[in-house]
Motif scaffolding. Structure first.
Motif, PDB file in Angstrom:
ATOM      1  N   MET A  44       0.823  -1.202   0.000  1.00 57.38           N
ATOM      2  CA  MET A  44       0.000   0.000   0.000  1.00 57.38           C
ATOM      3  C   MET A  44       0.862   1.259   0.000  1.00 57.38           C
ATOM      4  O   MET A  44       0.611   2.213  -0.745  1.00 57.38           O
ATOM      5  CB  MET A  44      -0.927  -0.007   1.218  1.00 57.38           C
ATOM      6  CG  MET A  44      -1.747   1.271   1.399  1.00 57.38           C
ATOM      7  SD  MET A  44      -2.897   1.563   0.034  1.00 57.38           S
ATOM      8  CE  MET A  44      -4.122   0.298   0.404  1.00 57.38           C
ATOM      9  N   ILE A  45       1.905   1.262   0.831  1.00 58.78           N
ATOM     10  CA  ILE A  45       2.779   2.440   0.907  1.00 58.78           C
ATOM     11  C   ILE A  45       3.513   2.663  -0.410  1.00 58.78           C
ATOM     12  O   ILE A  45       3.696   3.807  -0.849  1.00 58.78           O
ATOM     13  CB  ILE A  45       3.763   2.282   2.080  1.00 58.78           C
ATOM     14  CG1 ILE A  45       3.004   2.420   3.410  1.00 58.78           C
ATOM     15  CG2 ILE A  45       4.881   3.309   2.003  1.00 58.78           C
ATOM     16  CD1 ILE A  45       3.829   2.107   4.633  1.00 58.78           C
ATOM     17  N   GLN A  46       3.920   1.595  -1.078  1.00 61.81           N
ATOM     18  CA  GLN A  46       4.575   1.743  -2.380  1.00 61.81           C
ATOM     19  C   GLN A  46       3.636   2.403  -3.385  1.00 61.81           C
ATOM     20  O   GLN A  46       4.052   3.245  -4.187  1.00 61.81           O
ATOM     21  CB  GLN A  46       5.030   0.383  -2.903  1.00 61.81           C
ATOM     22  CG  GLN A  46       6.251  -0.173  -2.178  1.00 61.81           C
ATOM     23  CD  GLN A  46       6.673  -1.517  -2.723  1.00 61.81           C
ATOM     24  OE1 GLN A  46       5.887  -2.470  -2.726  1.00 61.81           O
ATOM     25  NE2 GLN A  46       7.903  -1.617  -3.193  1.00 61.81           N
ATOM     26  N   ALA A  47       2.362   2.044  -3.337  1.00 67.95           N
ATOM     27  CA  ALA A  47       1.381   2.669  -4.224  1.00 67.95           C
ATOM     28  C   ALA A  47       1.213   4.147  -3.888  1.00 67.95           C
ATOM     29  O   ALA A  47       1.078   4.995  -4.785  1.00 67.95           O
ATOM     30  CB  ALA A  47       0.042   1.938  -4.120  1.00 67.95           C
ATOM     31  N   VAL A  48       1.219   4.476  -2.597  1.00 66.04           N
ATOM     32  CA  VAL A  48       1.131   5.876  -2.175  1.00 66.04           C
ATOM     33  C   VAL A  48       2.331   6.666  -2.695  1.00 66.04           C
ATOM     34  O   VAL A  48       2.187   7.788  -3.201  1.00 66.04           O
ATOM     35  CB  VAL A  48       1.053   5.980  -0.636  1.00 66.04           C
ATOM     36  CG1 VAL A  48       1.204   7.431  -0.190  1.00 66.04           C
ATOM     37  CG2 VAL A  48      -0.259   5.417  -0.132  1.00 66.04           C
ATOM     38  N   LEU A  49       3.524   6.087  -2.595  1.00 65.71           N
ATOM     39  CA  LEU A  49       4.729   6.779  -3.048  1.00 65.71           C
ATOM     40  C   LEU A  49       4.689   7.055  -4.536  1.00 65.71           C
ATOM     41  O   LEU A  49       5.097   8.128  -4.997  1.00 65.71           O
ATOM     42  CB  LEU A  49       5.964   5.940  -2.708  1.00 65.71           C
ATOM     43  CG  LEU A  49       6.296   5.796  -1.218  1.00 65.71           C
ATOM     44  CD1 LEU A  49       7.463   4.843  -1.026  1.00 65.71           C
ATOM     45  CD2 LEU A  49       6.601   7.141  -0.606  1.00 65.71           C
ATOM     46  N   ARG A  50       4.183   6.093  -5.310  1.00 60.08           N
ATOM     47  CA  ARG A  50       4.095   6.312  -6.758  1.00 60.08           C
ATOM     48  C   ARG A  50       3.126   7.452  -7.071  1.00 60.08           C
ATOM     49  O   ARG A  50       3.357   8.261  -7.958  1.00 60.08           O
ATOM     50  CB  ARG A  50       3.661   5.027  -7.460  1.00 60.08           C
ATOM     51  CG  ARG A  50       4.745   3.954  -7.513  1.00 60.08           C
ATOM     52  CD  ARG A  50       4.342   2.816  -8.442  1.00 60.08           C
ATOM     53  NE  ARG A  50       3.215   2.062  -7.908  1.00 60.08           N
ATOM     54  CZ  ARG A  50       3.339   1.005  -7.116  1.00 60.08           C
ATOM     55  NH1 ARG A  50       4.542   0.598  -6.746  1.00 60.08           N
ATOM     56  NH2 ARG A  50       2.276   0.346  -6.687  1.00 60.08           N
ATOM     57  N   GLY A  51       2.027   7.513  -6.330  1.00 59.94           N
ATOM     58  CA  GLY A  51       1.046   8.562  -6.581  1.00 59.94           C
ATOM     59  C   GLY A  51       1.486   9.920  -6.101  1.00 59.94           C
ATOM     60  O   GLY A  51       1.141  10.937  -6.701  1.00 59.94           O
TER      61      GLY A  51
END
Length: 547
Positions: A44-51
């Protein structure tokens, strides 16, 4: 931590965490709940970082990402310690016996280690879970849609109005106009790239050429409409791309036109040859397109001729620009004695970049006491408006995510240091910055070399020396690009000149120390102070490495 730089190291760190959790904790029975929780939360955090990569953040959001960075470094430290111990067990003497279930249960040292590790990993899992939950309180989501503005592009400038004051670029103007006026039979439409680093005056030169009287007599000056650009970018528009292309092709048919594409970034061959270029080919023989860009890749993809490389300004031209914008006049009449020192400081600070000369002039223009101007030039934050660092950050923001930590890490390179490609890519590989391509057969070294050449092609590194064989090259990081690297790496990287007692900054992870003189301080004492240090580079002798 700057708005567009938050993910320089974070994405790499969480990829490392994800890999270690999936692989190394798989066989640890007492941590399976934490393993599953970590896999979910880290994903989830990796997805947040990409966004969130290009978001402008509120102070609360900055604090959240700062906490996230701290726990990510702590997590990698803990997992590295655990992985090292597991790997050590594989190479010890009598490994099959000593690694047996019975021996492991009887070994007090191993039991204590595993107990401590389980406690540390559970603590890390809880901290990451808590940070993930905090995200919901201020709307940082996986796509970055928070209502905040994204990093903006350079302010748009009109070609209809030439710049009011220019120094040092009229020779460039004359050469480019001569190129534009050359008779061309093939192809119908010629593309001339103007290639240069950030803030070198590419747009200014394009405006001068566009408004040159000789050019005005020869060309019908066309401008590409925002609707076409929006369509290429995939944004919503009332008409489709095909209709827009037909409309533009009809408008340009059999017309000898001059088109300026300013600050062009897209490096895709298909975007240019398969979309934007098609209607432009309808122009008459002799039509010209000027493209200003910082990317050698763009120049190669779009250009039909050798790019015109915009060089640095001469020192005298930088001085004249500073005089004009500091006083509003071309004459530099100063009423204080130390004008020679001021001139030297301006030239040293400008480093041949016209935009810096303008920023410096505007900065000191705000100070009526001219005796303070020299002190202002020595300030680290002289770019009070943020225009220069904003322009440089745009170059960084355009980089692919996998290149950002590689460039940010280069802030550990000392000033004037000539580096070799292999030296730097070995560092990148050791830090885990290189992402293997599962669909390619190339080695990780080859992937790292492609990273490096991409950064060279985008003018982040410059070729400084080529040996007599032409095969071995040395590269440099210009002062302007080094300033950008320092800015985007934040507190993670540090390069320090040591000429006295020194303490390693608390949060620094990647450190270079340069000893310019003998010191009585114990080096091992200095190293032991770096509790969170991942990399230490020690250089001795001189801060000047050009020789």
């Amino acid at each position: 931590m700057g708005e567009v730089v938050l993910s320089a190291f974070l994405q790499v760190l969480f990829q490392v965490i994800a890999d270690l959790v999936k692989e190394e904790l798989q066989s640890t029975s007492g941590l399976q709940n934490e393993r599953r929780s970590l896999i979910s939360d880290v994903g989830m955090i990796q997805a947040v970082l990409r966004g969130a990569e290009k978001m402008q953040l509120s102070e609360l959001q900055k604090l959240w990402f700062s906490e996230l960075k701290d726990v990510s470094y702590d997590a990698t430290d803990v997992l590295d310690e655990y992985t090292y111990e597991i790997q050590r067990h594989q190479v010890i003497q009598l490994a099959p016996v000593r690694n047996s279930s019975l021996f492991s249960q009887l070994s007090l040292r191993r039991q204590i280690f595993m107990h401590d590790m389980e406690k540390k990993i559970k603590d890390i899992a809880n901290r990451i879970a808590c940070i993930k939950e905090k995200r919901l309180t201020f709307q940082v989501d996986v796509h970055g849609h928070t209502g905040q503005h994204h990093e903006s592009r350079s302010p748009q400038q009109s070609s209809n109005f030439p710049p009011t004051f220019v120094y040092g670029r009229h020779d460039d103007q004359h050469k480019i106009v001569e190129m534009l006026l050359q008779s061309d039979l093939k192809p119908n439409v010629a593309v001339l790239p103007i290639l240069g680093d950030a803030c070198m005056g590419k747009t200014t030169v394009a405006q001068l050429d566009f408004n040159d009287e000789r050019v005005s007599l020869r060309y019908s000056k066309a401008k590409i409409t925002a609707s076409i650009i929006e369509s290429i970018e995939g944004k919503t528009f009332s008409s489709n791309l095909s209709t827009l292309q037909m409309h533009l092709a009809e408008r340009l048919k059999d017309t000898r036109y001059l088109l300026v594409l300013d600050d062009y970034w897209r490096e895709s061959w298909y975007d240019w040859h398969g979309k934007l270029k098609l209607p432009l080919l309808k122009g008459a023989v002799g039509s010209k397109i000027i493209v200003t860009t910082r990317s050698a890749v763009v120049a190669r993809v779009l250009g039909t001729s050798t790019p015109y490389r915009l060089q640095h300004l001469q020192d005298e031209d930088c001085w004249w620009l500073f005089c004009y914008f500091s006083q509003g006049t071309e004459a530099h009449t100063y009423d204080f004695q130390d004008i020679s020192r001021l001139r030297e400081d301006v030239i040293r600070k400008c480093r041949g970049v016209p935009f810096v000369a303008v920023c410096l002039g505007l900065r000191v223009h705000q100070e009526n006491d001219r005796s303070k101007w020299t002190a202002i030039l020595h300030e680290e934050n002289w770019d009070s408006t943020g225009h220069l660092i904003g322009a440089l950050r745009l170059s960084y923001a355009q980089l692919d995510s996998h290149l950002k930590p590689c460039f940010a890490y280069s802030s550990v390179v000392p000033q004037n240091f000539l580096l070799e490609e292999e030296w730097l890519i070995q560092h990148w590989m050791a830090q885990g910055f290189i992402q293997p391509n599962p669909n390619e057969s190339e080695t990780i070294e080859d992937t790292a070399r492609s990273y490096f050449r991409s950064l060279v092609g985008r003018s982040f590194f410059q070729t400084a020396h080529v040996d007599s064989t032409g095969e071995r090259q040395s590269y440099s990081l210009s002062e302007m690009m080094r300033d950008l690297a320092i800015h985007v790496s934040g507190e993670d990287c540090k390069c320090s000149i040591i000429d006295g007692p020194y303490n390693i900054p608390e949060k620094v992870r990647y450190l270079t120390v340069v000893f310019n003189m003998p010191t009585s301080q114990d080096m091992f004492e200095v190293i032991s102070g770096g509790k969170r240090l991942h990399t230490l580079i020690v250089v001795g002798g001189s801060e000047h490495f050009s020789s």
